[in-house]
Design a protein around this motif. Structure first.
Motif, mmCIF file in Angstrom:
data_model
loop_
_atom_site.group_PDB
_atom_site.id
_atom_site.type_symbol
_atom_site.label_atom_id
_atom_site.label_comp_id
_atom_site.label_asym_id
_atom_site.label_seq_id
_atom_site.Cartn_x
_atom_site.Cartn_y
_atom_site.Cartn_z
ATOM 1 N N LYS A 90 36.759 46.992 34.691
ATOM 2 C CA LYS A 90 35.537 47.802 34.784
ATOM 3 C C LYS A 90 35.872 49.244 35.154
ATOM 4 C CE LYS A 90 32.896 43.755 36.220
ATOM 5 N NZ LYS A 90 32.254 43.547 34.907
ATOM 6 N N GLU A 94 36.932 50.175 31.073
ATOM 7 C CA GLU A 94 35.562 50.532 30.692
ATOM 8 C C GLU A 94 35.200 51.954 31.122
ATOM 9 O OE1 GLU A 94 32.920 47.535 32.196
ATOM 10 O OE2 GLU A 94 33.978 45.910 31.155
ATOM 11 N N ARG A 96 34.628 53.277 34.081
ATOM 12 C CA ARG A 96 33.575 53.387 35.085
ATOM 13 C C ARG A 96 34.117 53.770 36.463
ATOM 14 N NH1 ARG A 96 30.485 47.765 34.389
ATOM 15 N NH2 ARG A 96 28.984 48.737 35.818
ATOM 16 N N TYR A 105 31.716 52.151 44.796
ATOM 17 C CA TYR A 105 32.086 51.036 43.921
ATOM 18 C C TYR A 105 31.294 49.761 44.206
ATOM 19 C CZ TYR A 105 36.006 53.756 42.140
ATOM 20 O OH TYR A 105 36.770 54.719 41.527
ATOM 21 N N LEU A 108 30.081 47.800 41.062
ATOM 22 C CA LEU A 108 31.165 47.207 40.292
ATOM 23 C C LEU A 108 31.790 46.031 41.035
ATOM 24 C CD1 LEU A 108 33.021 50.311 38.799
ATOM 25 C CD2 LEU A 108 31.154 48.974 37.833
#
Length: 216
Positions: A90, A94, A96, A105, A108
């Motif tokens: 992630k 990705e 992010r 965070y 996530l």
């Protein structure tokens, strides 16, 4: 007998991520047993007032994932690998990551915990000091092996540990194995300490590459 490899990582560090994905590739072509252990850039840089303000904010964000991993490593050590893959994907694959400030965070972390089937309670530890001392303990184990002038990742091969290897692209298949063989051989020589050159690119993360390694 499988060769034991210990890799200390900070989830937010792109270099640790690339090294960890290399090790996941090595698992497919060499007989190794990998232990993932949290360390922390936030701990490493704690109290360094000379750092740029933007980097300080990134370090504030880095506390959360590292504390969560300290808790999971202690209570569910067999889940660290899967959680690192889920959260790291992630953050890095990705795109992010790069977040700043305490609690950055949290979302996530919650997603990754749910993805690997871990109790949502672990997300709560990101913003408390409940697991900070344990995180510092895990971190110090890495520092004790390599000294103070390092970052993440730290890898132990046999009886020897090093900072790195720092790679920007993940080798695949037998190439990953050959790089591992070379690293092991260097680690076997007691008077080898470091090789270094200036980097010419940042980590090149590709989603397909990471997915293949994680699912193999």
């Amino acid at each position: 007998m499988a060769e034991k490899v210990t890799l200390w990582f900070d989830t937010t560090c792109p270099f640790a991520w690339q090294t960890s994905r290399w090790i996941k590739e090595v698992e497919q072509v060499r007989d190794i047993e990998v232990e993932f252990v949290p360390m922390s850039l936030a701990v490493l840089n704690d109290g360094r007032e000379e750092l740029p303000s933007g980097y300080k904010e990134a370090m504030k964000a880095a506390w959360g994932p590292a504390r969560v991993f300290a808790a999971v490593k202690t209570e569910h050590p067999d889940s660290v690998d899967a959680l690192y893959t889920a959260l790291g994907t992630k953050i890095h694959a990705e795109g992010r990551g790069g977040l700043k400030g305490f609690g950055a965070y949290d979302e996530l972390i919650a997603e990754a915990l749910a993805e690997v089937g871990l109790d949502a309670k672990y997300a709560e530890y990101a913003n408390t000091d409940e697991w900070t001392d344990k995180l510092r303990e895990y971190h110090q184990r890495a520092i004790d092996k390599v000294g103070d002038d390092v970052g993440t990742p730290v890898i132990q091969l046999g009886d020897t540990a090093f900072f790195g290897p720092v790679i920007t692209r993940v080798p695949r298949g037998e190439e990953a194995g050959e790089l591992f063989d070379a690293a092991v051989r260097l680690a076997q020589f007691p008077y080898f300490f470091e090789i270094k050159r200036s980097r010419t690119e940042d980590p090149q993360v590709r989603v397909s590459e990471l997915s293949d390694a994680a699912n193999a």
